[in-house]
Scaffold this motif. Structure first.
Motif, PDB file in Angstrom:
ATOM      1  N   MET A 179       4.907  31.111 -63.562  1.00 37.99           N
ATOM      2  CA  MET A 179       3.592  31.757 -63.646  1.00 37.99           C
ATOM      3  C   MET A 179       3.778  33.225 -63.196  1.00 37.99           C
ATOM      4  N   GLY A 180       3.080  34.023 -63.754  1.00 39.21           N
ATOM      5  CA  GLY A 180       3.028  35.381 -63.977  1.00 39.21           C
ATOM      6  C   GLY A 180       4.101  36.151 -64.579  1.00 39.21           C
ATOM      7  N   ALA A 181       5.276  35.535 -64.947  1.00 40.83           N
ATOM      8  CA  ALA A 181       6.441  36.288 -65.484  1.00 40.83           C
ATOM      9  C   ALA A 181       5.732  36.822 -66.878  1.00 40.83           C
ATOM     10  N   ASP A 182       6.460  37.577 -67.319  1.00 40.51           N
ATOM     11  CA  ASP A 182       6.217  38.420 -68.744  1.00 40.51           C
ATOM     12  C   ASP A 182       7.022  37.823 -69.680  1.00 40.51           C
ATOM     13  N   GLU A 183       8.496  37.363 -69.204  1.00 38.46           N
ATOM     14  CA  GLU A 183       9.656  36.913 -70.080  1.00 38.46           C
ATOM     15  C   GLU A 183       9.906  35.456 -69.669  1.00 38.46           C
ATOM     16  N   PRO A 184      10.265  34.529 -70.469  1.00 33.12           N
ATOM     17  CA  PRO A 184      10.872  33.252 -69.881  1.00 33.12           C
ATOM     18  C   PRO A 184      12.249  33.619 -69.574  1.00 33.12           C
ATOM     19  N   ARG A 185      12.957  32.738 -68.649  1.00 33.63           N
ATOM     20  CA  ARG A 185      14.305  32.938 -68.222  1.00 33.63           C
ATOM     21  C   ARG A 185      15.011  31.842 -68.804  1.00 33.63           C
ATOM     22  N   GLY A 186      16.156  32.052 -69.604  1.00 36.66           N
ATOM     23  CA  GLY A 186      17.003  31.042 -70.124  1.00 36.66           C
ATOM     24  C   GLY A 186      17.035  30.955 -71.541  1.00 36.66           C
TER      25      GLY A 186
END
Ligand code: ZN
Length: 128
Positions: free
Chosen positions: A108-115
């Motif tokens: 939530m609130g992240a600009d970019e996904p991780r992974g």
């Protein structure tokens, strides 16, 4: 727990490749079984098209009632057989975190996904 069999899929390209993309993951599997198909929780048994390795996949979405920016998490856990997938499908999303997996997070609130990235919280028993 005893009936969940997981060993590192050393032959699977998805487990070996350095930079795995989400597109590669999306096209890598055949769906063998669906355990849960809810709008916010989807759990399936997948089979690698290339080597036949089985994976338990979970898509989990956390609803953000305020801003509508839902957090999304995808997890692919390599399993030795379909029965292990059945067992995993009965566990909570948090309980699944202890297993070696390929993960893709969009908090939530992240600009970019991780992974996607590989997570190995503990060595699976019987791994060589
Ligand atoms: Zn494979």
């Amino acid at each position: 727990m005893a009936s969940i069999r997981i060993s590192k899929p050393t032959k699977c390209v998805l487990w070996q490749i350095e930079t795995l993309s989400i597109e590669q993951l999306r096209h890598a599997f055949q769906v063998m079984a669906t355990y849960i198909d809810d709008s916010h929780l989807i759990r399936t048994l997948l089979r690698c098209l290339e080597c036949g390795q089985l994976y338990f996949h979970e898509f989990y979405e956390e609803i953000d009632w305020i801003e509508g920016k839902d957090a999304q998490y995808s997890t692919w856990i390599p399993i030795d057989d379909a029965e292990s997938g059945e067992e995993l499908s009965k566990m909570s999303p948090l309980a699944l975190l202890v297993f070696p997996s390929i993960r893709y997070d969009y908090p939530m609130g992240a600009d970019e996904p991780r992974g996607p990235y590989r997570s190995c919280p503990r060595e699976p028993s019987g791994a060589t």
